[in-house]
Design a protein around this motif. Structure first.
Motif, PDB file in Angstrom:
ATOM      1  N   CYS A   1      71.809  13.568  40.010  1.00  0.00           N
ATOM      2  CA  CYS A   1      70.823  13.442  38.928  1.00  0.00           C
ATOM      3  C   CYS A   1      70.730  12.018  38.401  1.00  0.00           C
ATOM      4  N   ALA A   2      71.775  11.569  37.685  1.00  0.00           N
ATOM      5  CA  ALA A   2      71.621  10.347  36.881  1.00  0.00           C
ATOM      6  C   ALA A   2      71.463   9.070  37.716  1.00  0.00           C
ATOM      7  N   GLY A   3      72.172   8.971  38.847  1.00  0.00           N
ATOM      8  CA  GLY A   3      72.009   7.775  39.691  1.00  0.00           C
ATOM      9  C   GLY A   3      70.613   7.709  40.270  1.00  0.00           C
TER      10      GLY A   3
ATOM     11  N   CYS B   1      76.205   8.827  40.882  1.00  0.00           N
ATOM     12  CA  CYS B   1      76.216   9.074  39.442  1.00  0.00           C
ATOM     13  C   CYS B   1      75.524   7.900  38.756  1.00  0.00           C
ATOM     14  N   GLY B   2      75.215   8.070  37.469  1.00  0.00           N
ATOM     15  CA  GLY B   2      74.454   7.041  36.755  1.00  0.00           C
ATOM     16  C   GLY B   2      75.199   6.567  35.528  1.00  0.00           C
ATOM     17  N   ALA B   3      75.580   5.289  35.531  1.00  0.00           N
ATOM     18  CA  ALA B   3      76.375   4.726  34.424  1.00  0.00           C
ATOM     19  C   ALA B   3      75.470   3.913  33.499  1.00  0.00           C
TER      20      ALA B   3
ATOM     21  N   PRO C   1      77.652  21.301  28.927  1.00  0.00           N
ATOM     22  CA  PRO C   1      77.143  19.942  28.956  1.00  0.00           C
ATOM     23  C   PRO C   1      75.625  19.785  29.027  1.00  0.00           C
ATOM     24  N   GLY C   2      75.162  18.753  28.373  1.00  0.00           N
ATOM     25  CA  GLY C   2      73.766  18.382  28.532  1.00  0.00           C
ATOM     26  C   GLY C   2      72.924  18.580  27.293  1.00  0.00           C
ATOM     27  N   CYS C   3      73.213  19.620  26.513  1.00  0.00           N
ATOM     28  CA  CYS C   3      72.268  19.980  25.454  1.00  0.00           C
ATOM     29  C   CYS C   3      72.178  18.936  24.341  1.00  0.00           C
TER      30      CYS C   3
ATOM     31  N   GLY D   1      71.821  12.616  28.048  1.00  0.00           N
ATOM     32  CA  GLY D   1      70.483  12.010  28.067  1.00  0.00           C
ATOM     33  C   GLY D   1      70.102  11.359  26.760  1.00  0.00           C
ATOM     34  N   GLY D   2      71.077  11.204  25.845  1.00  0.00           N
ATOM     35  CA  GLY D   2      70.809  10.517  24.578  1.00  0.00           C
ATOM     36  C   GLY D   2      70.781  11.479  23.409  1.00  0.00           C
ATOM     37  N   SER D   3      70.954  10.937  22.214  1.00  0.00           N
ATOM     38  CA  SER D   3      71.041  11.809  21.038  1.00  0.00           C
ATOM     39  C   SER D   3      69.653  12.277  20.600  1.00  0.00           C
ATOM     40  N   PRO D   4      69.590  13.478  19.989  1.00  0.00           N
ATOM     41  CA  PRO D   4      68.302  13.963  19.474  1.00  0.00           C
ATOM     42  C   PRO D   4      67.667  12.979  18.482  1.00  0.00           C
ATOM     43  N   ASP D   5      68.514  12.266  17.716  1.00  0.00           N
ATOM     44  CA  ASP D   5      67.970  11.327  16.731  1.00  0.00           C
ATOM     45  C   ASP D   5      67.226  10.164  17.381  1.00  0.00           C
ATOM     46  N   THR D   6      67.741   9.679  18.509  1.00  0.00           N
ATOM     47  CA  THR D   6      67.023   8.572  19.161  1.00  0.00           C
ATOM     48  C   THR D   6      65.693   9.090  19.715  1.00  0.00           C
ATOM     49  N   ALA D   7      65.702  10.337  20.196  1.00  0.00           N
ATOM     50  CA  ALA D   7      64.449  10.911  20.693  1.00  0.00           C
ATOM     51  C   ALA D   7      63.448  11.039  19.540  1.00  0.00           C
TER      52      ALA D   7
HETATM   53  C1  FAD Z   1      77.469  16.268  28.717  1.00  0.00           C
HETATM   54  C2  FAD Z   1      77.154  14.827  28.692  1.00  0.00           C
HETATM   55  C3  FAD Z   1      76.825  14.175  29.874  1.00  0.00           C
HETATM   56  C4  FAD Z   1      76.581  12.811  29.860  1.00  0.00           C
HETATM   57  N1  FAD Z   1      76.294  12.184  31.040  1.00  0.00           N
HETATM   58  C5  FAD Z   1      76.066  10.854  31.047  1.00  0.00           C
HETATM   59  C6  FAD Z   1      75.796  10.183  32.270  1.00  0.00           C
HETATM   60  O1  FAD Z   1      75.785  10.781  33.337  1.00  0.00           O
HETATM   61  N2  FAD Z   1      75.577   8.852  32.223  1.00  0.00           N
HETATM   62  C7  FAD Z   1      75.590   8.159  31.060  1.00  0.00           C
HETATM   63  O2  FAD Z   1      75.359   6.954  31.099  1.00  0.00           O
HETATM   64  N3  FAD Z   1      75.848   8.761  29.887  1.00  0.00           N
HETATM   65  C8  FAD Z   1      76.085  10.091  29.858  1.00  0.00           C
HETATM   66  N4  FAD Z   1      76.351  10.722  28.674  1.00  0.00           N
HETATM   67  C9  FAD Z   1      76.420   9.942  27.461  1.00  0.00           C
HETATM   68  C10 FAD Z   1      75.191  10.124  26.568  1.00  0.00           C
HETATM   69  O3  FAD Z   1      74.083   9.456  27.115  1.00  0.00           O
HETATM   70  C11 FAD Z   1      75.574   9.597  25.175  1.00  0.00           C
HETATM   71  O4  FAD Z   1      76.527  10.497  24.639  1.00  0.00           O
HETATM   72  C12 FAD Z   1      74.380   9.494  24.267  1.00  0.00           C
HETATM   73  O5  FAD Z   1      73.497   8.488  24.700  1.00  0.00           O
HETATM   74  C13 FAD Z   1      74.795   9.189  22.809  1.00  0.00           C
HETATM   75  O6  FAD Z   1      75.614   8.070  22.782  1.00  0.00           O
HETATM   76  P1  FAD Z   1      77.054   8.153  22.095  1.00  0.00           P
HETATM   77  O7  FAD Z   1      77.793   9.328  22.612  1.00  0.00           O
HETATM   78  O8  FAD Z   1      77.686   6.814  22.285  1.00  0.00           O
HETATM   79  O9  FAD Z   1      76.741   8.471  20.614  1.00  0.00           O
HETATM   80  P2  FAD Z   1      76.884   7.557  19.342  1.00  0.00           P
HETATM   81  O10 FAD Z   1      76.283   6.233  19.603  1.00  0.00           O
HETATM   82  O11 FAD Z   1      78.306   7.574  18.928  1.00  0.00           O
HETATM   83  O12 FAD Z   1      75.975   8.345  18.338  1.00  0.00           O
HETATM   84  C14 FAD Z   1      76.438   9.429  17.512  1.00  0.00           C
HETATM   85  C15 FAD Z   1      75.338   9.735  16.521  1.00  0.00           C
HETATM   86  O13 FAD Z   1      75.092   8.589  15.702  1.00  0.00           O
HETATM   87  C16 FAD Z   1      73.733   8.213  15.800  1.00  0.00           C
HETATM   88  N5  FAD Z   1      73.688   6.744  15.774  1.00  0.00           N
HETATM   89  C17 FAD Z   1      74.250   5.884  16.657  1.00  0.00           C
HETATM   90  N6  FAD Z   1      74.016   4.611  16.292  1.00  0.00           N
HETATM   91  C18 FAD Z   1      73.300   4.666  15.175  1.00  0.00           C
HETATM   92  C19 FAD Z   1      72.750   3.688  14.298  1.00  0.00           C
HETATM   93  N7  FAD Z   1      72.913   2.374  14.528  1.00  0.00           N
HETATM   94  N8  FAD Z   1      72.055   4.113  13.216  1.00  0.00           N
HETATM   95  C20 FAD Z   1      71.899   5.436  12.955  1.00  0.00           C
HETATM   96  N9  FAD Z   1      72.400   6.407  13.747  1.00  0.00           N
HETATM   97  C21 FAD Z   1      73.083   6.031  14.825  1.00  0.00           C
HETATM   98  C22 FAD Z   1      73.209   8.804  17.104  1.00  0.00           C
HETATM   99  O14 FAD Z   1      71.809   9.049  17.082  1.00  0.00           O
HETATM  100  C23 FAD Z   1      74.014  10.092  17.196  1.00  0.00           C
HETATM  101  O15 FAD Z   1      73.388  11.102  16.458  1.00  0.00           O
HETATM  102  C24 FAD Z   1      76.615  12.092  28.655  1.00  0.00           C
HETATM  103  C25 FAD Z   1      76.921  12.753  27.463  1.00  0.00           C
HETATM  104  C26 FAD Z   1      77.197  14.101  27.475  1.00  0.00           C
HETATM  105  C27 FAD Z   1      77.548  14.772  26.183  1.00  0.00           C
END
Ligand code: FAD
Length: 486
Positions: free
Chosen positions: A105-107, A148-150, A439-441, A445-451
């Motif tokens: 997927c991610a790569g 995989c995708g980093a 995993p995934g929800c 793919g990023g936090s709901p807040d960024t979306a």
């Molecule tokens: C099951 C799973 C699979 C994943 N797979 C991959 C993968 O294959 N490849 C990959 O690269 N990544 C992967 N990830 C990582 C995922 O992309 C990140 O968890 C996601 O982008 C959020 O980043 P974080 O965990 O560092 O959250 P954080 O940055 O710690 O954020 C936590 C919360 O704080 C909020 N926040 C952060 N910064 C700020 C700010 N400056 N101001 C206000 N609010 C803020 C965010 O919106 C979030 O709600 C995976 C994560 C999960 C859970």
């Protein structure tokens, strides 16, 4: 080769340099160690499904580059149908494995995200990144790679800029640019399915500004390149992935922390090096693809949750109709994220490089729903299935099979089906709703807040005021006045 079997894939995995650790020890063989076996078996299943005539159209496609049949996860997605194929495959994959599948997927997503960005960089700077990526993609297809995708950097203190962090490794960066390539260091974390991947695709987690050139880097590398150490994350059921143990399905994926320590990346695999102006674009392209398809992933997992909830109700001797309203709610949640993802793809566009990118506002709206709707689906699955499906409410496999009291425990589980089968189904519900199947929800793919932030930024609020004004036939322009300073 272009297409390979699960057995071929596992053979190749055995031949890689061991560099995956867990519980403080090096895993000598990721294909047999209980900590990684589940994710490897799932990936092998995806290769095998590609060779199954009944599943072939889901798991393979005709390559945009070569015109040959190839595993979907090695190809360039050039049309809406290609990206819809991604979504359909993932829904089916979830139904089979119950979990997210990073190495297929991610790569792949990164390769596609970079397709348009490298094309644009070459047009502006006269670089040859796109040609390099094309050659890499042809190789990935020919060798049928799992990648995989980093993306996610460790990031450190979120308030502090990349270049100002006390430990520079919290963002992956270029230590040195040489004639023949680059040397990189840093930490990428939570990378899905790394143990099962053959190559790592890396790209920036965010955009960087002038002065932050060393963080604007994208590349591909074999997973076992010198200087790469992988530490697998843990989950409750890891050591239960053994044939015969009922406590966890032989399934699921894991994430990993990837530690890059002065890793050399040959020039041919470098797809961005210092172009800060373009550093934020890969994440835009990636998230439009990923966030439209993830609706299918969680729908597929939701399908299994519905099935497991019905099975538990029946095992308890109850009729499905007692829970039909809840089950229909679950189905509506699944179809909402699936359908919105397909809508985002249908409303997408082809970039002049040939890559197809789904509509951003719809894809981000979908990611927001993916972070919220499945939670209720999980809750409903638990409610229907009963207390034994909540975590910590059943004895272990070892107790259930104890020669002293195992028979009585099995008898205590007996209802509409055998005690053993009811136990296994209850464990599946637990695994899907509070365990490794999740995993995934939320953050995948990023936090709901960024979306939500993207939806806010892209929504044309003033146009909407104008529509209302015109329909109401008002004189006033309803422009917002600056706040009165007191
Ligand atoms: C099951 C799973 C699979 C994943 N797979 C991959 C993968 O294959 N490849 C990959 O690269 N990544 C992967 N990830 C990582 C995922 O992309 C990140 O968890 C996601 O982008 C959020 O980043 P974080 O965990 O560092 O959250 P954080 O940055 O710690 O954020 C936590 C919360 O704080 C909020 N926040 C952060 N910064 C700020 C700010 N400056 N101001 C206000 N609010 C803020 C965010 O919106 C979030 O709600 C995976 C994560 C999960 C859970």
């Amino acid at each position: 080769m272009a297409l390979k079997s699960g057995a071929q894939y596992l053979e190749e995995m055995k031949a890689m340099r061991p560099n995956v650790y867990k519980y403080g020890k090096l895993i000598e063989d990721v294909t047999t160690d209980p900590a990684t076996k589940g994710t490897l078996m799932n990936t092998a299943a995806w290769y095998d499904m590609s060779l199954d005539p009944e599943k072939q159209d889901l798991y393979t496609t005709i390559s945009y580059l070569s015109g040959e049949r190839a595993h979907r996860w090695t190809t360039v997605m050039a049309t809406a149908d290609d990206v819809i194929g991604d979504a359909k495959m993932k829904r089916d994959g979830y139904r089979v494995c119950g979990s997210c599948m990073g190495p297929v997927c991610a790569g792949w997503g990164i390769m596609n995200a970079l397709w348009g960005v490298t094309y644009d960089m070459d047009a502006e700077y006269g670089t040859d990144y796109h040609e390099r990526l094309k050659k890499f993609a042809a190789m990935a297809e020919e060798k049928a790679l799992a990648m995989c995708g980093a993306i996610t950097d460790a990031k450190g203190n979120r308030k502090v800029k990349a270049g100002m962090q006390p430990n520079p490794n919290v963002f992956l960066h270029v230590d040195e640019t040489r004639e023949d390539g680059i040397v990189v260091s840093g930490f990428k974390i939570q990378i899905c399915g790394t143990a099962a991947a053959q190559w790592i695709m890396a790209m920036p987690t965010q955009g960087f500004k002038e002065g932050e050139e060393k963080f604007a880097v994208a590349f591909a590398t074999p997973k076992d390149a010198e200087g790469i150490t992988i530490v697998e994350t843990t989950r409750p059921s890891d050591n239960k992935v053994e044939a015969g143990n009922w406590d966890a399905p032989v399934s699921g994926t894991t994430q990993a922390f990837i530690l890059f320590d002065k890793v050399f990346v040959p020039k041919e695999y470098v797809f961005m090096n210092g172009e800060t102006k373009y550093s934020g674009r890969p994440i835009g392209n990636f998230s439009s693809i990923y966030r439209s398809a993830i609706g299918a992933c969680v729908a597929g997992q939701g399908d299994v949750m519905i099935g497991a909830a019905i099975a538990m109700a029946r095992a308890n001797g109850l009729q499905q109709k007692a829970f039909q309203d809840k089950l229909t709610d679950m189905a509506i949640r699944n179809e909402t994220t699936y359908g919105l993802g397909i809508g985002a793809i249908a409303m997408g566009r082809q970039h002049k490089s040939g890559a197809f990118y789904p509509n951003a506002i719809l894809a981000h709206t979908n990611k927001y729903l993916v972070g919220t709707l499945p939670t209720e689906t999980k809750r409903l699955a638990q409610e229907i299935a009963g207390g034994i499906c909540e975590t910590g409410c059943m004895p272990s496999y070892e107790d259930m099979t104890s020669p002293i009291y195992g028979k009585e425990l099995i008898a205590a589980m007996e209802a509409g089906v055998s005690g053993e089968d009811r136990y296994k189904m209850a464990r599946l519900v637990e695994w899907l709703t509070v365990g490794a199947g999740i995993p995934g929800c939320m953050h995948g793919g990023g936090s709901p807040d960024t979306a939500k932030a993207v939806v806010k930024a892209m929504t044309k609020w003033e146009d909407y005021v104008d529509y209302a004004k015109s329909l109401a036939g008002t004189e006033a322009d309803f422009k917002e006045e600056p706040p009165v300073k007191k």
